[in-house]
Scaffold this motif. Structure first.
Motif, PDB file in Angstrom:
ATOM      1  N   ALA A  89      51.071  52.575 -15.957  1.00 50.41           N
ATOM      2  CA  ALA A  89      51.893  51.682 -16.764  1.00 50.41           C
ATOM      3  C   ALA A  89      53.383  51.970 -16.608  1.00 50.41           C
ATOM      4  CB  ALA A  89      51.484  51.780 -18.234  1.00 50.41           C
ATOM      5  N   GLY A  90      53.745  53.238 -16.645  1.00 54.29           N
ATOM      6  CA  GLY A  90      55.149  53.603 -16.528  1.00 54.29           C
ATOM      7  C   GLY A  90      55.751  53.166 -15.207  1.00 54.29           C
ATOM      8  N   ASP A  91      55.021  53.393 -14.118  1.00 57.05           N
ATOM      9  CA  ASP A  91      55.528  52.996 -12.805  1.00 57.05           C
ATOM     10  C   ASP A  91      55.653  51.481 -12.696  1.00 57.05           C
ATOM     11  OD1 ASP A  91      55.794  55.577 -11.949  1.00 57.05           O
ATOM     12  OD2 ASP A  91      53.912  55.632 -10.814  1.00 57.05           O
ATOM     13  N   ALA A  92      54.739  50.753 -13.323  1.00 57.62           N
ATOM     14  CA  ALA A  92      54.807  49.296 -13.270  1.00 57.62           C
ATOM     15  C   ALA A  92      56.119  48.810 -13.884  1.00 57.62           C
ATOM     16  CB  ALA A  92      53.615  48.687 -14.005  1.00 57.62           C
ATOM     17  N   VAL A  93      56.483  49.387 -15.027  1.00 54.07           N
ATOM     18  CA  VAL A  93      57.719  48.988 -15.698  1.00 54.07           C
ATOM     19  C   VAL A  93      58.942  49.424 -14.896  1.00 54.07           C
ATOM     20  CG1 VAL A  93      59.136  49.314 -17.762  1.00 54.07           C
ATOM     21  CG2 VAL A  93      56.669  48.939 -17.980  1.00 54.07           C
ATOM     22  N   LYS A  94      58.911  50.632 -14.356  1.00 55.30           N
ATOM     23  CA  LYS A  94      60.042  51.106 -13.554  1.00 55.30           C
ATOM     24  C   LYS A  94      60.267  50.205 -12.344  1.00 55.30           C
ATOM     25  CE  LYS A  94      59.530  56.000 -14.825  1.00 55.30           C
ATOM     26  NZ  LYS A  94      59.218  57.362 -14.336  1.00 55.30           N
ATOM     27  N   GLN A  95      59.182  49.834 -11.678  1.00 55.43           N
ATOM     28  CA  GLN A  95      59.309  48.958 -10.514  1.00 55.43           C
ATOM     29  C   GLN A  95      59.769  47.563 -10.924  1.00 55.43           C
ATOM     30  OE1 GLN A  95      55.815  49.059  -7.925  1.00 55.43           O
ATOM     31  NE2 GLN A  95      55.508  51.237  -8.389  1.00 55.43           N
ATOM     32  N   PHE A  96      59.342  47.138 -12.082  1.00 56.27           N
ATOM     33  CA  PHE A  96      59.748  45.828 -12.585  1.00 56.27           C
ATOM     34  C   PHE A  96      61.252  45.806 -12.850  1.00 56.27           C
ATOM     35  CE2 PHE A  96      60.082  42.331 -15.585  1.00 56.27           C
ATOM     36  CZ  PHE A  96      59.126  41.421 -15.125  1.00 56.27           C
ATOM     37  N   VAL A  97      61.755  46.867 -13.484  1.00 48.00           N
ATOM     38  CA  VAL A  97      63.189  46.966 -13.763  1.00 48.00           C
ATOM     39  C   VAL A  97      63.970  47.015 -12.450  1.00 48.00           C
ATOM     40  CG1 VAL A  97      65.005  48.406 -14.764  1.00 48.00           C
ATOM     41  CG2 VAL A  97      62.831  48.107 -15.980  1.00 48.00           C
ATOM     42  N   GLY A  98      63.476  47.792 -11.488  1.00 44.78           N
ATOM     43  CA  GLY A  98      64.148  47.881 -10.199  1.00 44.78           C
ATOM     44  C   GLY A  98      64.201  46.542  -9.491  1.00 44.78           C
ATOM     45  N   ALA A  99      63.100  45.782  -9.568  1.00 42.53           N
ATOM     46  CA  ALA A  99      63.061  44.464  -8.928  1.00 42.53           C
ATOM     47  C   ALA A  99      64.028  43.506  -9.615  1.00 42.53           C
ATOM     48  CB  ALA A  99      61.640  43.913  -8.966  1.00 42.53           C
ATOM     49  N   ALA A 100      64.143  43.610 -10.942  1.00 47.84           N
ATOM     50  CA  ALA A 100      65.066  42.742 -11.663  1.00 47.84           C
ATOM     51  C   ALA A 100      66.508  43.029 -11.264  1.00 47.84           C
ATOM     52  CB  ALA A 100      64.878  42.934 -13.170  1.00 47.84           C
ATOM     53  N   VAL A 101      66.855  44.305 -11.159  1.00 50.61           N
ATOM     54  CA  VAL A 101      68.204  44.693 -10.761  1.00 50.61           C
ATOM     55  C   VAL A 101      68.506  44.234  -9.340  1.00 50.61           C
ATOM     56  CG1 VAL A 101      69.641  46.686 -10.204  1.00 50.61           C
ATOM     57  CG2 VAL A 101      68.393  46.639 -12.362  1.00 50.61           C
TER      58      VAL A 101
END
Length: 483
Positions: free
Chosen positions: A304-316
């Motif tokens: 779950a944590g990695d999913a959110v981190k990757q999501f934030v990175g993709a948004a940036v």
């Protein structure tokens, strides 16, 4: 539940995704139950004409994607992400439609079932559409919930269950309120035109509703609101005007020369009428686009944590494709299937220029998934660094060489007006304390061993978190402060 594999000749992703629902204006919120869907202002045959998506009149802004608040209070001058230039004309995006559906799910809170009943599938698309008709013809508003695809059903059921409990706790609902007995929609003579139905592929079919009548009762007195709450909310009494709206579908279809489109999707071996896919279908129709032949495949993270981190990175990085990949294939199947059309329309937006130097998160179990909240974030842009760290129920933010600690009471004080009654200020404090204590975050869900960021559950979690912070009497205090 296992969904068809991604890739190939338009492999499906679960039907529980947000399409453009009849009655949902492009980019807006779904209409109230019973509002007649607005039809596109042009004649459209069941099949979509091929369109050059590179010449679309408009596309959703990058900012149209669900923006998540990871718990960082506003402080200083946070680097602004450049916005791509907006094309003129019609702005139609499936992603915007998806967000509209998720937000509009609140409309159905009081009309869907709280029970743990499972979704009722059907052996064929026609039978699935008929299930929907039967529930409406019987005036069974809560029963509509059971005929939706499993992921749509679970999302709305979970949200409704929690919302009902909070409304009872706050004294807004009566203690014995039973959402299973809430009605308000009646229908007669609903019929589909079998000759006009559109088979998109082996898991998606669009059925055409052409006849029938709807009657919508919007009298709030028929809902289980506490009388004290109604007295506070409506000190002059509830409007005694017309509480019933009648809609002649047959005449509306004849007038617009367009049937009402209802998408049915296949999950496993059964078919369901899908709210999410219907919304996506209308979004594509409004944009004069056809359903793509292949989807954006789901590609989740290991936890779950990695999913959110990757999501934030993709948004940036303005990586819209990656953002779609990281949404659940069961909840956001329509987004995956319509994704290529969206990507074509958006083009290649420029990255924000913000660099994430550090991102640490905390996780906790929540209804339907795992909630991921901010622990520490450090970003840099244009030579400036911004850092925020969670410290207990407070946050410490550092920007431009200055550090400031912010707690719930501080934020509530800044939000409140000097003339605001003490009881109303306490209500705001309670809300902020609840938000700060639990931490604002997003919800990730697991599908087939991979983790994804759930836009639907994340939206409802933020809304419910505000409700959880409130105490009995707070709503009345806030209402009084508005008089």
């Amino acid at each position: 539940m296992t969904y068809p594999p991604s890739g190939g000749q338009w492999q499906p992703n679960d039907p529980n995704q947000p399409p453009q629902q009849p009655g949902v204006p492009s980019g807006g919120f779904p209409a109230q139950p019973g509002d007649y869907p607005q039809q596109p202002g042009y004649s459209q045959q069941p099949g979509y004409p091929q369109q050059d998506l590179g010449q679309q009149q408009g596309y959703p802004q990058q900012g149209g994607y669900p923006q998540q608040d990871y718990g960082q209070p506003q402080y200083g001058q946070y680097p602004q992400q450049p916005q791509p230039k907006k094309k003129t004309g019609l702005i139609v995006g499936v992603l915007v439609a998806v967000v509209a559906l998720v937000a509009g799910g609140l409309v159905y809170f009081l009309a869907i079932r709280q029970s743990d009943s499972v979704a009722e599938g059907a052996p064929s698309p026609t039978a699935a559409a008929q299930n929907l008709v039967d529930k409406i013809n019987a005036g069974d508003v809560v029963g509509l919930f059971t005929v939706l695809p499993p992921a749509e059903s679970a999302l709305l059921r979970d949200a409704n269950t929690q919302m009902t409990n909070e409304l009872k706790r706050l004294g807004i609902y009566k203690p014995d309120a039973d959402p299973n007995k809430m009605t308000g929609l009646k229908a007669t003579g609903l019929k589909f035109d079998e000759s006009k139905k559109q088979k998109v592929n082996d898991h998606l079919e669009i059925n055409m509703l052409v006849e029938g009548q709807l009657e919508v009762n919007s009298d709030m007195r028929d809902l289980p609101f506490n009388e004290k709450f109604l007295d506070e909310a409506f000190p002059n009494g509830i409007d005694q005007g017309a509480q019933t709206q009648k809609i002649d579908i047959t005449k509306e279809v004849q007038r617009s020369k367009e049937p009402i489109r209802i998408a049915t999707v296949k999950v496993g071996d059964e078919w369901y009428p899908s709210l999410f896919y219907t919304i996506a279908d209308y979004a594509l129709l409004a944009g004069k686009q056809q359903w793509p032949s292949s989807p954006v495949p789901a590609n989740g993270a290991g936890n779950a944590g990695d999913a959110v981190k990757q999501f934030v990175g993709a948004a940036v990085d303005a990586d819209i494709k990656r953002l779609i990949e990281l949404t659940p294939p069961d909840e956001m199947g329509a987004l995956h299937d319509a994704g290529p059309a969206l990507l074509e329309a958006i083009g290649s937006p420029e990255p924000s220029g913000v660099k994430i130097d550090k991102l640490e998160v905390d996780t906790k179990d929540t209804t339907g998934g795992t909630k991921v909240t901010l622990k520490e974030l450090e970003v840099s842009a244009e030579g400036e660094t911004f850092r925020i760290v969670r410290q207990g129920d407070c946050y410490e933010a550092t920007a431009e060489g200055e550090t400031r600690k912010m707690c719930a009471a501080d934020i509530a004080k800044e939000m409140g007006d000097s003339k605001m009654p003490a009881a109303a200020k306490n209500a705001l404090t309670h809300v902020m304390e609840g938000v700060f204590k639990d931490g604002v975050g997003v919800v990730a869900t697991e599908v087939d061993g991979k983790w994804y960021v759930s836009p639907g559950r994340s939206f409802f979690e933020v809304f419910l978190q505000i409700m959880r912070g409130l105490q009995p009497g707070d709503i009345e205090a806030l209402l009084k402060s508005m008089k």
